[in-house]
Design a protein around this motif. Structure first.
Motif, PDB file in Angstrom:
ATOM      1  N   LEU A 176      33.703  18.468   7.784  1.00 19.36           N
ATOM      2  CA  LEU A 176      34.780  18.923   8.658  1.00 19.36           C
ATOM      3  C   LEU A 176      35.014  20.424   8.503  1.00 19.36           C
ATOM      4  CD1 LEU A 176      37.316  15.981   8.237  1.00 19.36           C
ATOM      5  CD2 LEU A 176      35.804  16.427  10.179  1.00 19.36           C
ATOM      6  N   HIS A 177      34.978  20.908   7.265  1.00 17.20           N
ATOM      7  CA  HIS A 177      35.122  22.354   7.057  1.00 17.20           C
ATOM      8  C   HIS A 177      33.982  23.115   7.736  1.00 17.20           C
ATOM      9  CE1 HIS A 177      38.630  22.923   4.539  1.00 17.20           C
ATOM     10  NE2 HIS A 177      38.264  21.935   3.737  1.00 17.20           N
ATOM     11  N   GLN A 178      32.768  22.591   7.632  1.00 12.70           N
ATOM     12  CA  GLN A 178      31.616  23.252   8.250  1.00 12.70           C
ATOM     13  C   GLN A 178      31.720  23.260   9.774  1.00 12.70           C
ATOM     14  OE1 GLN A 178      28.808  24.911   7.067  1.00 12.70           O
ATOM     15  NE2 GLN A 178      29.953  24.908   5.139  1.00 12.70           N
ATOM     16  N   LEU A 179      32.209  22.169  10.334  1.00 16.95           N
ATOM     17  CA  LEU A 179      32.326  22.087  11.788  1.00 16.95           C
ATOM     18  C   LEU A 179      33.365  23.057  12.344  1.00 16.95           C
ATOM     19  CD1 LEU A 179      32.095  18.226  12.290  1.00 16.95           C
ATOM     20  CD2 LEU A 179      30.462  19.928  13.112  1.00 16.95           C
ATOM     21  N   CYS A 180      34.268  23.530  11.502  1.00 18.53           N
ATOM     22  CA  CYS A 180      35.279  24.501  11.944  1.00 18.53           C
ATOM     23  C   CYS A 180      34.706  25.914  12.076  1.00 18.53           C
ATOM     24  CB  CYS A 180      36.453  24.514  10.969  1.00 18.53           C
ATOM     25  SG  CYS A 180      37.447  23.014  10.994  1.00 18.53           S
ATOM     26  N   LEU A 181      33.535  26.141  11.524  1.00 18.59           N
ATOM     27  CA  LEU A 181      32.918  27.462  11.573  1.00 18.59           C
ATOM     28  C   LEU A 181      32.125  27.624  12.863  1.00 18.59           C
ATOM     29  CD1 LEU A 181      31.603  27.669   7.881  1.00 18.59           C
ATOM     30  CD2 LEU A 181      33.794  28.472   8.803  1.00 18.59           C
ATOM     31  N   LYS A 182      32.264  28.769  13.503  1.00 13.19           N
ATOM     32  CA  LYS A 182      31.578  29.006  14.772  1.00 13.19           C
ATOM     33  C   LYS A 182      30.064  28.946  14.623  1.00 13.19           C
ATOM     34  CE  LYS A 182      35.068  31.766  17.177  1.00 13.19           C
ATOM     35  NZ  LYS A 182      35.364  33.049  17.841  1.00 13.19           N
ATOM     36  N   ASN A 183      29.551  29.484  13.531  1.00 14.32           N
ATOM     37  CA  ASN A 183      28.106  29.522  13.312  1.00 14.32           C
ATOM     38  C   ASN A 183      27.693  28.507  12.259  1.00 14.32           C
ATOM     39  OD1 ASN A 183      27.796  31.739  15.135  1.00 14.32           O
ATOM     40  ND2 ASN A 183      28.565  33.096  13.528  1.00 14.32           N
TER      41      ASN A 183
END
Length: 529
Positions: A176-183
């Motif tokens: 979930l934290h990774q999916l919040c990042l644009k790249n």
């Protein structure tokens, strides 16, 4: 329906208490029939649901109309008073008695009109409806849930039956934290929908836990209001993504799920955020005095309520916990800065603070909203500069946390000052600043908010929503239970457009029906009329 239990309702003079059945140590609200036999004028209840599929060994027989006589409970069955239904949270956060009348009914199991066992319960003419609210904020700390009882005819009258939190499992939390990042390296369709399924499964687990705690079978819950997990918020581009799988949640629980609350407001040109200002208005507005409600989640958002309890505006002021928590996770190997203990040891980096305060979002006028698209690790790495792997001394980490704490305080109070300037006639000379969300537990942040507000002469008394009888942690979950009730009842979210910038108010949320849920039952009843 296998082996239904037929009961006859004989109305008698009632009193002010709803009653519930205690069956083998478990409680079930006895107020919603599954079927009404028009010909024989009696209620048909699903025995398995009523008894929770438990038939103790010491039970005695009662007469049933069905395939055969069944073992059912006699010993241990009794009616016990629940908290008065007439006492519920009202729009000003206090309690008030409802005006609806209740009637006592004798519930009798029958066999060809021959009574075999009876007990007395109270059946309200306007029985409460039960809703679950679920919330996971941008900090991705965990999933919060509440189960509330709402007056069927007045959603503003409600009381919370139980609450619970469920932490995210490490793998899904990292995703979930990774999916919040644009790249993000996992920003792909397959991973996105797999995460949505994981969110729905986690939500279902918490919903069933809430039902167990309240001793309510899922069949008694009208709907779940699930916010989902925000991974992208881009209202300027016409979308906001809260990953979830409403149909999966509905099927796993057997309860209708209401999801995707922000899309309808954005479709009408609004920001789609914040939304909880409507709930703030109902439970925290004060007659004759203005107040500000500040939610300190990953992002800080403020609600302004005028001296006549009117909703003036609401918007995101900037970051709250999202940057603070990132520093703690990355450099201090802890999830958050407990009570601001680390920040309190640091010094303000004035140059860094000024660079952060020049962020373009802070220069925009409200209504506006933001998220981790604007305030994230990339911002810190650009402004500090730092890399996630770089080692910081404890002193450097404390200085960074101290500076970010001040950043939150200043951006919040700048937003409040702008509101006071726009609505001078509606704002009292002295107003409460009511804190909620995870950041409200940060004592150092609260202290700095009060100190800087006093230095700037803003006339604010800093308090928390617990001072008003509202649980700080679960307020947003309560809001989404309330929103689910509005959606199910087809009510417009009145007044929301004035704070989000939408062209008009509308009904929010998408209903995902469970096969045997409230929505399907309602349609079946309409077809039978």
């Amino acid at each position: 329906m296998d082996d239904p239990l037929y009961v006859t309702l004989e109305k008698q003079p009632g009193h002010k208490y709803e009653r519930r059945l205690k069956l083998n140590g478990r409680y079930y609200i006895y107020d919603r029939p599954y079927h009404w036999d028009k010909e024989k004028k009696r209620v048909v209840l699903d025995k398995a649901t009523l008894l929770g599929a438990e038939v103790p060994e010491d039970s005695t027989k009662i007469e049933l109309i069905g395939k055969r006589k069944q073992e059912a409970l006699q010993q241990g069955i009794k009616s016990e008073p629940l908290n008065p239904v007439s006492t519920a949270a009202t729009s000003n956060g206090s309690t008030a008695r409802t005006a609806r009348r209740t009637k006592t009914a004798k519930v009798t199991a029958t066999n060809n009109a021959k009574a075999a066992h009876s007990l007395t319960v109270s059946v309200a003419s306007a029985t409460p409806a039960y809703y679950i609210g679920l919330m996971s904020g941008t900090s991705i700390d965990g999933l919060d849930g509440v189960l509330i009882a709402i007056d069927s005819y007045n959603p503003l009258r409600f009381h919370t039956l139980t609450t619970a939190s469920l932490p995210w499992e490490p793998e899904i939390k990292a995703t979930l934290h990774q999916l919040c990042l644009k790249n993000s390296s996992v920003d792909h369709t397959e991973e996105l929908y797999a995460a949505a399924n994981a969110v729905a499964q986690h939500e279902a687990k918490l919903c069933l836990q809430l039902c167990q705690q309240a001793a309510l079978a899922p069949a008694f819950i009208t709907a779940i209001g699930a916010h989902g997990q925000t991974v992208r918020h881009c209202p300027q581009q016409g979308f906001s993504v809260q990953i979830d799988n409403g149909p999966l949640l509905a099927n796993l629980t057997g309860i209708d799920a209401v999801v995707n609350f922000r899309a309808a407001d954005i479709a009408l040109g609004g920001q789609g955020a914040p939304l909880t200002q409507l709930f703030h208005q109902q439970i925290l507005a004060q007659e004759g005095q203005s107040c500000f409600v500040l939610n300190l989640g990953g992002i800080a958002n403020v609600t302004a309520l005028g001296r006549n309890r009117e909703l003036l505006t609401a918007f995101d002021t900037g970051p709250a916990n999202t940057l603070l928590d990132y520093v703690c996770r990355t450099y201090l190997e802890c999830m958050y800065d407990l009570d601001g203990g680390y920040a309190q040891k640091g010094q303000i980096d004035t140059a860094l603070l000024q660079r952060l305060l020049s962020h373009p979002y802070l220069q925009r006028d409200f209504p506006k909203s933001t998220g981790r698209e604007d305030f994230n690790a990339e911002l810190l790495q650009r402004e500090v500069p730092l890399t996630p792997k770089q080692h910081l001394t404890l002193e450097q980490a404390c200085t960074l946390l101290r500076t970010l704490t001040e950043y939150t305080v200043i951006t919040v109070l700048d937003g409040i000052a702008a509101i006071k300037a726009r609505y001078p006639q509606s704002i009292s000379e002295h107003s409460d600043l009511i804190l909620c969300g995870g950041g409200a537990e940060n004592t150092f942040l609260r202290e700095r908010m009060a100190q800087v507000a006093a230095e700037r002469g803003l006339g604010l008394q800093v308090r928390t929503c617990t001072d008003f009888g509202v649980n700080t942690q679960f307020l947003e979950a309560q809001a989404f239970a309330y929103f689910a009730a509005l959606t199910v009842q087809g009510q417009t979210f009145t007044g929301l457009c004035h704070s989000t910038g939408a062209r008009a108010d509308t009904i929010l949320g998408c209903i995902c029906p469970a096969p045997q849920g409230h929505y399907a039952q309602l349609l079946n009843k309409l077809r039978s009329c």
